[in-house]
Scaffold this motif. Structure first.
Motif, PDB file in Angstrom:
ATOM      1  N   ALA A   1      10.715 -27.297  25.107  1.00  0.00           N
ATOM      2  CA  ALA A   1       9.403 -27.254  24.448  1.00  0.00           C
ATOM      3  C   ALA A   1       9.333 -28.379  23.415  1.00  0.00           C
ATOM      4  N   ALA A   2       8.279 -29.164  23.484  1.00  0.00           N
ATOM      5  CA  ALA A   2       8.168 -30.341  22.616  1.00  0.00           C
ATOM      6  C   ALA A   2       8.142 -29.995  21.143  1.00  0.00           C
ATOM      7  N   ASP A   3       7.649 -28.796  20.801  1.00  0.00           N
ATOM      8  CA  ASP A   3       7.493 -28.434  19.397  1.00  0.00           C
ATOM      9  C   ASP A   3       8.643 -27.578  18.867  1.00  0.00           C
ATOM     10  N   LEU A   4       9.677 -27.353  19.677  1.00  0.00           N
ATOM     11  CA  LEU A   4      10.827 -26.564  19.243  1.00  0.00           C
ATOM     12  C   LEU A   4      12.085 -27.420  19.284  1.00  0.00           C
ATOM     13  N   ASP A   5      12.941 -27.226  18.291  1.00  0.00           N
ATOM     14  CA  ASP A   5      14.153 -28.043  18.210  1.00  0.00           C
ATOM     15  C   ASP A   5      15.330 -27.170  17.798  1.00  0.00           C
ATOM     16  N   VAL A   6      16.324 -27.061  18.665  1.00  0.00           N
ATOM     17  CA  VAL A   6      17.546 -26.327  18.331  1.00  0.00           C
ATOM     18  C   VAL A   6      18.469 -27.282  17.578  1.00  0.00           C
ATOM     19  N   VAL A   7      18.607 -27.060  16.277  1.00  0.00           N
ATOM     20  CA  VAL A   7      19.361 -27.997  15.444  1.00  0.00           C
ATOM     21  C   VAL A   7      20.848 -27.681  15.399  1.00  0.00           C
TER      22      VAL A   7
END
Length: 227
Positions: free
Chosen positions: A21-27
């Motif tokens: 998903a472009a708006d989610l980021d697993v950091v």
């Protein structure tokens, strides 16, 4: 976002789904509760996906620690906000119930469809705790019965009734609707109120009940055996 699970394959799968998903980021990821607290402090994520059953420190204890009054105050002072979503295999797991009481913003079953998983994370990040009607009834029934602890259940019921007595009639209607898993839009249609008015009522209910989120409102309602 941080993913916490002791199974590396589960973490990899979640990272793949959410990372698409472009708006989610697993950091970052963590394999248990101890690592989770360190990773959350280092990366300051908006959302944590928290497995419940893990070695060393389980997700319940970790959720309590991350969402304690002191931890929340510290994050607020530096402009951070953290929301925890519980991951579980069973929708009525007693540890999930306890996690919701500790302030978790909802729960997801591990077999949730990828599309719904992404949508759920977005909702929680936007401030809408997950209260899926399809599983709320089972979970909250478990809450209301106190897992067989009659005395504790009676005490919770009495406390819940006292807290609900502070609400106006309209606020009580809104609280009951939340207890049934209704969204603001659903409540708006059912009570013939505008969505902004519903949001205002929800804010007052949260304040009067001393609740942090809609999940906790629902727990109070079910503790009072009103649904």
């Amino acid at each position: 976002m941080v993913v916490v699970d002791d199974d590396a394959l589960v973490r990899a799968g979640l990272r793949m789904i959410l990372g698409g998903a472009a708006d989610l980021d697993v950091v970052a990821e963590a394999g248990d509760g101890l690592d989770a607290e360190r990773v959350v402090d280092e990366h300051r994520p908006d959302v944590v996906l928290m497995d419940i059953r893990m070695p060393r420190r389980d997700g319940l204890e970790t959720t309590r620690s991350l969402l304690s009054e002191g931890a929340r105050a510290l994050r607020a002072a530096r402009g951070d906000d953290l929301k925890v979503i519980v991951l579980t295999t069973f929708d009525a797991d007693d540890m999930v119930v306890q996690a919701l009481r500790a302030g978790a913003h909802g729960f997801l079953l591990k077999d949730t469809e990828p599309r719904r998983l992404v949508e759920a994370v977005r909702l929680v990040a936007a401030g809408e705790p997950i209260l899926s009607p399809s599983v709320t009834a089972t979970l909250m029934a478990h809450v209301a019965t106190g897992g067989g602890a009659v005395d504790a259940s009676d005490r919770r019921r009495s406390d819940a009734e006292t807290r609900l007595a502070t609400l106006t009639d309209r606020e009580r209607e809104v609280a009951l609707a939340i207890g049934r898993g209704l969204s603001n839009a659903d409540i708006s249609r059912e009570l013939y109120l505008s969505v902004p008015t519903v949001k205002a009522h929800v804010s007052r209910v949260l304040d009067k009940l001393g609740a942090d989120n809609r999940v906790q409102i629902a727990i109070v309602v079910h503790d009072a055996a009103l649904t």
